[in-house]
Scaffold this active site. Structure first.
Site, PDB file in Angstrom:
ATOM      1  N   LYS A   1      47.603  31.522  35.279  1.00  0.00           N
ATOM      2  CA  LYS A   1      49.042  31.774  35.147  1.00  0.00           C
ATOM      3  C   LYS A   1      49.574  32.584  36.339  1.00  0.00           C
ATOM      4  CE  LYS A   1      48.705  33.705  31.004  1.00  0.00           C
ATOM      5  NZ  LYS A   1      47.279  33.607  30.647  1.00  0.00           N
TER       6      LYS A   1
ATOM      7  N   ARG B   1      54.215  35.670  23.420  1.00  0.00           N
ATOM      8  CA  ARG B   1      52.779  35.468  23.246  1.00  0.00           C
ATOM      9  C   ARG B   1      52.398  35.356  21.772  1.00  0.00           C
ATOM     10  NH1 ARG B   1      49.897  37.620  27.831  1.00  0.00           N
ATOM     11  NH2 ARG B   1      47.665  37.662  27.506  1.00  0.00           N
TER      12      ARG B   1
ATOM     13  N   ARG C   1      37.287  37.710  39.040  1.00  0.00           N
ATOM     14  CA  ARG C   1      38.669  37.919  39.489  1.00  0.00           C
ATOM     15  C   ARG C   1      38.868  39.301  40.124  1.00  0.00           C
ATOM     16  NH1 ARG C   1      43.514  36.515  35.538  1.00  0.00           N
ATOM     17  NH2 ARG C   1      42.623  38.037  34.098  1.00  0.00           N
TER      18      ARG C   1
ATOM     19  N   ARG D   1      40.267  44.152  36.953  1.00  0.00           N
ATOM     20  CA  ARG D   1      40.975  44.659  35.780  1.00  0.00           C
ATOM     21  C   ARG D   1      39.948  45.182  34.780  1.00  0.00           C
ATOM     22  NH1 ARG D   1      45.140  39.956  34.061  1.00  0.00           N
ATOM     23  NH2 ARG D   1      44.402  40.639  32.013  1.00  0.00           N
TER      24      ARG D   1
ATOM     25  N   ARG E   1      39.969  38.664  24.023  1.00  0.00           N
ATOM     26  CA  ARG E   1      41.250  38.122  24.515  1.00  0.00           C
ATOM     27  C   ARG E   1      41.355  36.637  24.214  1.00  0.00           C
ATOM     28  NH1 ARG E   1      40.584  39.809  30.419  1.00  0.00           N
ATOM     29  NH2 ARG E   1      42.419  38.549  30.853  1.00  0.00           N
TER      30      ARG E   1
HETATM   31  P1  ADP Z   1      45.704  37.346  30.411  1.00  0.00           P
HETATM   32  O1  ADP Z   1      46.644  36.239  30.057  1.00  0.00           O
HETATM   33  O2  ADP Z   1      44.808  37.015  31.550  1.00  0.00           O
HETATM   34  O3  ADP Z   1      44.950  37.880  29.228  1.00  0.00           O
HETATM   35  P2  ADP Z   1      47.948  39.229  30.992  1.00  0.00           P
HETATM   36  O4  ADP Z   1      48.008  39.957  32.279  1.00  0.00           O
HETATM   37  O5  ADP Z   1      48.979  38.190  30.711  1.00  0.00           O
HETATM   38  O6  ADP Z   1      46.477  38.620  30.954  1.00  0.00           O
HETATM   39  O7  ADP Z   1      47.983  40.270  29.780  1.00  0.00           O
HETATM   40  C1  ADP Z   1      47.127  41.382  29.753  1.00  0.00           C
HETATM   41  C2  ADP Z   1      47.270  42.148  28.441  1.00  0.00           C
HETATM   42  O8  ADP Z   1      48.612  42.642  28.326  1.00  0.00           O
HETATM   43  C3  ADP Z   1      47.033  41.352  27.169  1.00  0.00           C
HETATM   44  O9  ADP Z   1      45.652  41.276  26.840  1.00  0.00           O
HETATM   45  C4  ADP Z   1      47.838  42.181  26.155  1.00  0.00           C
HETATM   46  O10 ADP Z   1      47.117  43.355  25.795  1.00  0.00           O
HETATM   47  C5  ADP Z   1      49.033  42.645  26.955  1.00  0.00           C
HETATM   48  N1  ADP Z   1      50.203  41.730  26.828  1.00  0.00           N
HETATM   49  C6  ADP Z   1      50.764  40.993  27.827  1.00  0.00           C
HETATM   50  N2  ADP Z   1      51.826  40.287  27.373  1.00  0.00           N
HETATM   51  C7  ADP Z   1      51.925  40.578  26.048  1.00  0.00           C
HETATM   52  C8  ADP Z   1      52.798  40.170  25.004  1.00  0.00           C
HETATM   53  N3  ADP Z   1      53.811  39.290  25.229  1.00  0.00           N
HETATM   54  N4  ADP Z   1      52.603  40.648  23.760  1.00  0.00           N
HETATM   55  C9  ADP Z   1      51.615  41.525  23.515  1.00  0.00           C
HETATM   56  N5  ADP Z   1      50.735  41.965  24.433  1.00  0.00           N
HETATM   57  C10 ADP Z   1      50.889  41.506  25.711  1.00  0.00           C
END
Ligand code: ADP
Length: 207
Positions: A14, A87, A123, A156, A167
């Site tokens: 993404k 999400r 990553r 990360r 996750r």
């Molecule tokens: P990835 O899709 O690789 O898991 P992101 O950078 O999109 O990583 O998200 C990292 C973390 O941020 C998620 O595991 C969650 O804890 C939090 N997060 C991001 N967006 C949301 C959301 N819309 N609702 C709840 N938690 C979120």
């Protein structure tokens, strides 16, 4: 409204593809993961309350996310490329209530699970400009240094095997169902393999 949502499991690309779409098609990229990590690194009150949640790979509460995002969505006039929000079905319904037909396209990045693990554990990210690298498939020109802003790259703290499995499980349970919710505007992208091929597929869909 002419906004795009990128939907896909952790490690599906993404962040990397967002940069491409932003540069090629002029969308404004909004990554909730980046926003939340920023809050944490700045040590804001919100950052302090969510640090453990991110570290464990759990989701931040819907209400917190909606509060964080509502203002940003209202302020923006250009078409947005949302990465990581909504999400959950709860978040999607709240967006829909406030902004009906907010997304014109939902791009679902489809990648086999085995590939996700390699992508995640290798990553590297830039904490300053959020550029994403991979130690094997997309290394920076200079070891551990960001090509774009020359900051030192980092891993990360949720990119470990253990947290990744949480996750991924969270994604399957809470986020993947959004594909059904947005069925009328969802497009599946085969996001496995060579990046240029994936970019070409996205170009066709957005041109
Ligand atoms: P990835 O899709 O690789 O898991 P992101 O950078 O999109 O990583 O998200 C990292 C973390 O941020 C998620 O595991 C969650 O804890 C939090 N997060 C991001 N967006 C949301 C959301 N819309 N609702 C709840 N938690 C979120």
């Amino acid at each position: 409204m002419n906004n795009i949502l990128l939907l896909g499991p952790p490690g599906s690309g993404k962040g990397t593809l967002s940069l491409f779409i932003e540069q090629q098609f002029g969308y404004k990229h909004l990554s909730t993961g980046d926003l939340l990590r920023d809050e944490i690194s700045k040590g804001t009150p919100l950052g302090k309350t969510i640090a453990d949640t991110l570290k464990q790979g759990d989701l931040v509460e819907d209400i917190t996310m909606v509060n964080l995002l509502t203002e940003k969505l209202a302020k923006n006039t250009m078409p947005l490329l949302l990465d990581g929000f909504p999400r959950t079905l709860g978040q999607a319904k709240l967006v829909e209530e406030k902004y009906p037909n907010f997304f014109s396209k939902v791009l679902y990045l489809n990648v086999p699970e085995a590939d996700l693990i390699t992508r995640i554990t290798k990553r590297l990210i830039c904490p300053k400009c959020n550029a994403v690298y991979n130690q094997i498939t997309n290394p920076p020109q200079k070891h551990n240094i960001c090509d774009q802003c020359h900051s030192t790259l980092m891993q990360r703290n949720d990119d470990t095997l253990e947290v990744f499995s949480n996750r991924l499980a969270t994604y399957k349970k809470q986020t993947h169902p959004l594909l059904g919710y947005y069925a009328d505007c969802a497009i599946t992208i085969n996001a496995q393999g060579d990046i240029t091929k994936i970019q070409e597929e996205i170009k066709k869909v957005l041109s």
